[in-house]
Design an enzyme around this catalytic site. Sequence first.
Site, PDB file in Angstrom:
ATOM      1  N   ASN A   9       0.879  -1.178   0.000  1.00 17.78           N
ATOM      2  CA  ASN A   9       0.000   0.000   0.000  1.00 17.78           C
ATOM      3  C   ASN A   9       0.914   1.225   0.000  1.00 17.78           C
ATOM      4  OD1 ASN A   9      -1.818   2.031   0.469  1.00 17.78           O
ATOM      5  ND2 ASN A   9      -2.209   1.477   2.606  1.00 17.78           N
ATOM      6  N   LYS A  11       0.135   4.244  -0.274  1.00 19.76           N
ATOM      7  CA  LYS A  11      -0.499   5.441   0.313  1.00 19.76           C
ATOM      8  C   LYS A  11      -0.253   6.653  -0.599  1.00 19.76           C
ATOM      9  CE  LYS A  11       0.300   3.573   4.893  1.00 19.76           C
ATOM     10  NZ  LYS A  11      -0.018   3.757   6.283  1.00 19.76           N
ATOM     11  N   HIS A  89      -9.597   1.216   4.662  1.00 15.58           N
ATOM     12  CA  HIS A  89      -8.343   1.392   5.420  1.00 15.58           C
ATOM     13  C   HIS A  89      -8.631   2.314   6.608  1.00 15.58           C
ATOM     14  CE1 HIS A  89      -4.276   2.597   6.427  1.00 15.58           C
ATOM     15  NE2 HIS A  89      -3.845   1.545   5.747  1.00 15.58           N
ATOM     16  N   GLU A  91      -7.076   4.704   7.773  1.00 13.22           N
ATOM     17  CA  GLU A  91      -6.863   6.136   7.489  1.00 13.22           C
ATOM     18  C   GLU A  91      -8.087   6.731   6.804  1.00 13.22           C
ATOM     19  OE1 GLU A  91      -3.122   5.629   5.472  1.00 13.22           O
ATOM     20  OE2 GLU A  91      -2.171   5.108   7.385  1.00 13.22           O
ATOM     21  N   GLU A 161      -5.718  -4.978  10.550  1.00 11.96           N
ATOM     22  CA  GLU A 161      -4.730  -3.925  10.739  1.00 11.96           C
ATOM     23  C   GLU A 161      -5.049  -3.154  12.022  1.00 11.96           C
ATOM     24  OE1 GLU A 161      -2.650  -2.885   6.815  1.00 11.96           O
ATOM     25  OE2 GLU A 161      -4.274  -1.472   7.102  1.00 11.96           O
ATOM     26  N   GLY A 167       2.061   2.171  10.731  1.00  6.35           N
ATOM     27  CA  GLY A 167       3.020   3.266  10.601  1.00  6.35           C
ATOM     28  C   GLY A 167       3.713   3.624  11.908  1.00  6.35           C
ATOM     29  N   SER A 205       3.107  -2.260  10.476  1.00 11.42           N
ATOM     30  CA  SER A 205       4.550  -2.273  10.752  1.00 11.42           C
ATOM     31  C   SER A 205       5.217  -3.617  10.450  1.00 11.42           C
ATOM     32  CB  SER A 205       4.823  -1.824  12.195  1.00 11.42           C
ATOM     33  OG  SER A 205       4.384  -0.478  12.366  1.00 11.42           O
TER      34      SER A 205
END
Length: 247
Positions: A9, A11, A89, A91, A161, A167, A205
């Site tokens: 991904n 991003k 996701h 985010e 996730e 991250g 991560s």
Amino acid sequence: MSKKLVAGNWKLNGSLDANARLLSALAALPGVEMAVCVPYPYLAQAGSALQGIGLGAQNVSEYTSGAYTGEVSASMLAEFGCSYTIVGHSERRALFAESDAVVGRKVLAAQAAGLVPIVCVGETLAEREAGQVMSVVGRQLEAVLDVTGADAMARIVVAYEPVWAIGSGLSATAAQVGDVHGGLRSWLRAHDVDADGVRILYGGSVKPENADELFAVKDVDGGLIGGASLVAEDFMAICRAAMVKQN
Ligand code: PEP
């Protein structure tokens, strides 16, 4: 379970030059399915550079066409060679207010155009500390099941996730991942979904240093890789770790 799937991904990262260097250093490996999910403007570039590696988007519209300025439909993604799209996701849920119901409709739209949705689920740290992990991921899956039904739900990919691991450099432990993945598989089974055919990826991560351990966990069918997918050497090392670990 079939081969593991490792999806990158990217991003909101990339440029034509940087992508060209990254893409030229990726090579398909036997024994693992690989994919990269790139920003929309780079789909054509990635699609023509990738050989034997799947192409995906990071988001998709719930709508098929019409007055929805800025949206990109699933059939447009399919036209550009996508076989996957990430949906829901964390985010997007947190920063762009995507509700569980919107995520469900996006999954439906993706499947209608022949894309495989990689549906992200996961809890925040506060939810984990409150003992709500399974209730949160169950609620997120339920919203998908409500619109797809059990048969179509068996054709999604689930990505667990944990929000706190994305991250942050701090992956969930193998034991935490094993518990949740086992719980997700049981949840699917309990809702009449053919759970053995559903790939459940771990994301948060993942790096070359922890990929071996994470991919060895039962019910981990691959990974969704953010930061490390921007470094060809790291992404390839993670894919190699998945190659040798079949459940
Ligand atoms: C992600 O964005 O899906 C992700 C897992 O990011 P990272 O690997 O950087 O934690």
